[in-house]
Design a protein around this motif. Structure first.
Motif, PDB file in Angstrom:
ATOM      1  N   ARG A 105      84.150 -56.165 -10.414  1.00  0.00           N
ATOM      2  CA  ARG A 105      84.015 -55.034 -11.338  1.00  0.00           C
ATOM      3  C   ARG A 105      82.854 -54.125 -10.929  1.00  0.00           C
ATOM      4  NH1 ARG A 105      85.116 -56.771 -17.560  1.00  0.00           N
ATOM      5  NH2 ARG A 105      85.126 -54.485 -17.707  1.00  0.00           N
ATOM      6  N   ILE A 106      81.758 -54.734 -10.468  1.00  0.00           N
ATOM      7  CA  ILE A 106      80.605 -53.930 -10.043  1.00  0.00           C
ATOM      8  C   ILE A 106      80.943 -53.167  -8.754  1.00  0.00           C
ATOM      9  CG2 ILE A 106      78.217 -54.049  -9.225  1.00  0.00           C
ATOM     10  CD1 ILE A 106      77.879 -56.513 -11.071  1.00  0.00           C
ATOM     11  N   ASP A 107      81.584 -53.852  -7.811  1.00  0.00           N
ATOM     12  CA  ASP A 107      81.937 -53.194  -6.546  1.00  0.00           C
ATOM     13  C   ASP A 107      82.907 -52.036  -6.750  1.00  0.00           C
ATOM     14  OD1 ASP A 107      80.308 -54.814  -5.004  1.00  0.00           O
ATOM     15  OD2 ASP A 107      81.906 -56.208  -4.446  1.00  0.00           O
ATOM     16  N   GLN A 108      83.785 -52.173  -7.741  1.00  0.00           N
ATOM     17  CA  GLN A 108      84.804 -51.142  -7.965  1.00  0.00           C
ATOM     18  C   GLN A 108      84.303 -49.979  -8.819  1.00  0.00           C
ATOM     19  OE1 GLN A 108      88.028 -53.399  -9.661  1.00  0.00           O
ATOM     20  NE2 GLN A 108      88.205 -54.714  -7.840  1.00  0.00           N
TER      21      GLN A 108
ATOM     22  N   LYS B 295      70.314 -52.599  -5.060  1.00  0.00           N
ATOM     23  CA  LYS B 295      71.454 -52.863  -4.191  1.00  0.00           C
ATOM     24  C   LYS B 295      72.677 -52.041  -4.582  1.00  0.00           C
ATOM     25  CE  LYS B 295      73.706 -56.726  -1.811  1.00  0.00           C
ATOM     26  NZ  LYS B 295      73.824 -58.208  -1.703  1.00  0.00           N
ATOM     27  N   ILE B 296      72.854 -51.808  -5.890  1.00  0.00           N
ATOM     28  CA  ILE B 296      74.033 -51.050  -6.335  1.00  0.00           C
ATOM     29  C   ILE B 296      73.666 -49.619  -6.748  1.00  0.00           C
ATOM     30  CG2 ILE B 296      75.192 -53.173  -7.052  1.00  0.00           C
ATOM     31  CD1 ILE B 296      74.610 -52.432  -9.963  1.00  0.00           C
TER      32      ILE B 296
ATOM     33  N   GLN C 205      65.033 -60.255  -9.866  1.00  0.00           N
ATOM     34  CA  GLN C 205      66.458 -60.229  -9.528  1.00  0.00           C
ATOM     35  C   GLN C 205      67.140 -58.964 -10.057  1.00  0.00           C
ATOM     36  OE1 GLN C 205      64.753 -62.845 -10.518  1.00  0.00           O
ATOM     37  NE2 GLN C 205      65.425 -64.708  -9.482  1.00  0.00           N
ATOM     38  N   VAL C 206      66.792 -58.533 -11.290  1.00  0.00           N
ATOM     39  CA  VAL C 206      67.455 -57.331 -11.810  1.00  0.00           C
ATOM     40  C   VAL C 206      66.972 -56.081 -11.077  1.00  0.00           C
ATOM     41  CG1 VAL C 206      67.971 -58.330 -14.065  1.00  0.00           C
ATOM     42  CG2 VAL C 206      65.841 -57.052 -13.746  1.00  0.00           C
ATOM     43  N   VAL C 207      65.720 -56.093 -10.624  1.00  0.00           N
ATOM     44  CA  VAL C 207      65.248 -54.975  -9.813  1.00  0.00           C
ATOM     45  C   VAL C 207      66.031 -54.919  -8.503  1.00  0.00           C
ATOM     46  CG1 VAL C 207      63.297 -54.099  -8.466  1.00  0.00           C
ATOM     47  CG2 VAL C 207      62.942 -54.871 -10.818  1.00  0.00           C
TER      48      VAL C 207
ATOM     49  N   LEU D  92      73.910 -61.051  -7.216  1.00  0.00           N
ATOM     50  CA  LEU D  92      73.097 -60.375  -6.209  1.00  0.00           C
ATOM     51  C   LEU D  92      73.498 -60.790  -4.793  1.00  0.00           C
ATOM     52  CD1 LEU D  92      70.711 -58.438  -5.842  1.00  0.00           C
ATOM     53  CD2 LEU D  92      69.179 -60.407  -6.107  1.00  0.00           C
ATOM     54  N   GLN D  93      73.837 -62.061  -4.624  1.00  0.00           N
ATOM     55  CA  GLN D  93      74.242 -62.554  -3.304  1.00  0.00           C
ATOM     56  C   GLN D  93      75.595 -62.010  -2.881  1.00  0.00           C
ATOM     57  OE1 GLN D  93      73.989 -66.862  -3.303  1.00  0.00           O
ATOM     58  NE2 GLN D  93      71.943 -66.826  -4.226  1.00  0.00           N
ATOM     59  N   GLY D  94      76.499 -61.782  -3.854  1.00  0.00           N
ATOM     60  CA  GLY D  94      77.868 -61.427  -3.498  1.00  0.00           C
ATOM     61  C   GLY D  94      78.221 -59.958  -3.564  1.00  0.00           C
ATOM     62  N   VAL D  95      77.459 -59.176  -4.323  1.00  0.00           N
ATOM     63  CA  VAL D  95      77.833 -57.777  -4.529  1.00  0.00           C
ATOM     64  C   VAL D  95      77.561 -56.964  -3.261  1.00  0.00           C
ATOM     65  CG1 VAL D  95      75.603 -56.902  -5.409  1.00  0.00           C
ATOM     66  CG2 VAL D  95      77.752 -55.960  -6.292  1.00  0.00           C
ATOM     67  N   GLN D  96      78.369 -55.961  -3.036  1.00  0.00           N
ATOM     68  CA  GLN D  96      78.203 -55.116  -1.849  1.00  0.00           C
ATOM     69  C   GLN D  96      77.051 -54.136  -2.046  1.00  0.00           C
ATOM     70  OE1 GLN D  96      81.859 -53.100  -0.929  1.00  0.00           O
ATOM     71  NE2 GLN D  96      83.080 -54.978  -0.883  1.00  0.00           N
TER      72      GLN D  96
END
Length: 528
Positions: free
Chosen positions: A196-199, A226-227, A219-221, A326-330
């Motif tokens: 959902r985040i990637d899209q 990253k996104i 982590q939220v920073v 965080l590890q998986g999102v593009q």
């Protein structure tokens, strides 16, 4: 043979609970007599302040705070403070002395009638053991209930003649127990969030107090970066979960339905982490979300997830879930949001009361960068967030329920939990709800710096009176207060500063002090 009392102290030791915050009455004395030398009793002069101190201690230390109240009257006095503890997810173990069992049925003086019902709904669990032998087990259950997600206060009523009763040797098994919560999301659940985040074409983060409580700030920073998402702090913020000078930081959302929707109008995916959806305050009806926007909610609190009026929720370990995302999102190629423009330094006032903005600019310059601010000046919230940099975890605490009386005792409890400098920024209206906390600070030589912003009125209430067209209401002003004299009466050094130079000099001296100091600052009134 162990007694109920000895077994309870052993249980508390095993759980690293060695501070007792209380205001005792006759029902509590059998528990407190021959007080163990490895424990510390923190005396407050009013039960609301006692709970506030325990709340501040728990918020900063992460440990349960043990509160000892006096029967029904003491519990009633503490209820306002308990409201803040409930909404801040503070793991407080609240005990209250009960009349002797033979006298409970006839409702003798100091009986707590239907004791387990009294603190509801402001506790996760409330109980009065049916016999003396169940008291240690009940205390054990209370500790584990308070400390498991979502954390929160619990309540146990204990008849005072129970403490001397003998219990079986097996009671020692309670002190050997441990309980932990896994709370891990499944790979499928994590992948759904990542997809959902990637899209999303324009995601936005909204972060709340549990991000700070579960030390997920970094982590939220990293996720925001990253996104390329702007990051808002959830409305009615009781903590600072995102560094407020970071380039992605947008501010604190307004506590109104229409106001939030307006701020989020350009986004198609709203990602809420560690906050309720949402803590509204001002009644400004509108759409809950912008048209075509979707919301996902990551929380440790089942109740917060269930009562939200929109969105999809995942309940679990916030830190682990965010780590996995965080590890998986593009990493996106969208541009990062431009940093906000911060206000210029406020010009020095040459006559009359200081502007609160001047005080905040000086705090930002002179206070240690890792200072902890306990804030209860409700009309100056926006100015404070704009002018005081907060980049360290656990840097900011505000009453989570909006109930006044939190600030001064919470600052005392917070300072008991840390070597970081605690600075209480308190309005003159708020201060009077828990002014007795000054006595505790003086007696225990707790080096809190109390800054009283004195404008002679309930500033936030003045603002609301305009919104509600109720400016003719009585009771909006609090003239004639002399905090310097009040503080000295409680044994706290106090100074009135009428110029910016005086404030700066006094504050710098306060940073060197070995005990508490109160700085009274006459100020103008500004809007929240």
């Amino acid at each position: 043979m162990p007694t109920v009392r000895s077994a309870t102290y052993d249980l508390l030791r095993a759980n690293k609970i060695t501070k007792v915050f209380g205001n005792p009455g006759s029902n509590e004395l059998p528990f407190l007599k021959d007080f163990p030398q490895d424990f510390e009793y923190i005396l407050g002069l009013h039960e609301g302040g006692v709970v506030g101190m325990a709340d501040g201690f728990s918020l900063v230390s992460g440990l349960p705070g043990l509160v000892n109240l006096h029967a029904a009257s003491g519990t009633g006095n503490a209820m306002g403070a308990l409201t803040n503890a409930w909404y801040s997810h503070s793991p407080l173990v609240v005990t209250a002395g009960q009349q002797a069992r033979p006298l409970m049925g006839v409702e003798a003086m100091l009986s707590n009638v239907d004791a387990a019902q009294l603190p509801k709904p402001l506790v996760k669990w409330s109980y009065e053991p049916s016999w003396s032998g169940d008291v240690p087990r009940a205390i054990s259950q209370a500790i584990h209930m308070a400390t498991q997600p979502a954390k929160g206060p619990v309540y146990v009523s204990i008849p005072h003649d129970d403490w001397a009763q003998e219990v079986d040797e097996d009671v020692a098994l309670l002190a050997q127990r441990s309980i932990s919560t896994a709370g891990c999301a499944s790979p499928e659940q994590i992948q759904q969030l990542i997809d959902r985040i990637d899209q999303a074409s324009s995601p936005v983060l909204i972060v709340g107090p549990d991000v700070d409580a579960y030390q997920t700030n970094e982590q939220v920073v990293a996720l925001a970066e990253k996104i390329a998402a702007p990051a808002w702090v959830a409305p009615s913020a009781p903590r600072c979960p995102f560094p407020n000078r970071h380039s992605h930081f947008r501010g604190v959302l307004p506590a109104a339905i229409a106001g939030i929707t307006h701020k989020l109008s350009e986004h198609d995916l709203v990602i809420v982490i560690g906050a309720p959806v949402f803590r509204y305050h001002q009644h400004a009806p509108g759409r809950y979300l912008p048209e075509n926007a979707k919301l996902v909610h990551i929380t440790c609190d089942l109740q917060e997830a269930a009562r939200a009026p929109m969105g999809d929720a995942l309940i679990g370990d916030i830190k682990r879930i965010v780590d996995s995302i965080l590890q998986g999102v593009q990493k996106t190629d969208r541009p990062s949001p431009a940093p906000l423009a911060w206000p210029d330094v406020y010009p020095a006032t040459t006559s009359g009361p200081l502007a609160p903005e001047e005080v905040f600019d000086d705090l930002n310059e002179l206070a240690p960068k890792n200072a902890i601010y306990v804030k209860e000046s409700t009309s100056t919230v926006t100015a404070f967030w704009q002018r005081v940099e907060m980049s360290h975890p656990s840097s900011y605490f505000f009453p989570a329920s909006g109930g006044l009386g939190f600030g001064m005792p919470a600052a005392v409890g917070a300072q008991l939990a840390t070597d970081r400098q605690v600075i209480a920024v308190i309005g003159d209206g708020s201060a009077n709800y828990s002014i007795t906390a000054l006595w505790t600070a003086a007696q225990y030589k707790i080096p809190v710096i109390f800054i009283i912003l004195k404008n002679g009125t309930y500033g936030a209430l003045r603002w609301f009176s305009k919104l509600l067209e109720a400016e003719t209401s009585p009771g909006l002003d609090v003239p004639g207060l002399d905090f310097k004299s009040i503080a000295k009466g409680y044994g706290v050094e106090a100074v009135v500063t009428n110029t910016r130079a005086e404030f700066r000099d006094t504050f710098q001296e306060a940073l060197k002090a070995k005990g508490p100091i109160l700085i009274e600052v006459p100020t103008t009134t500004i809007e929240p």
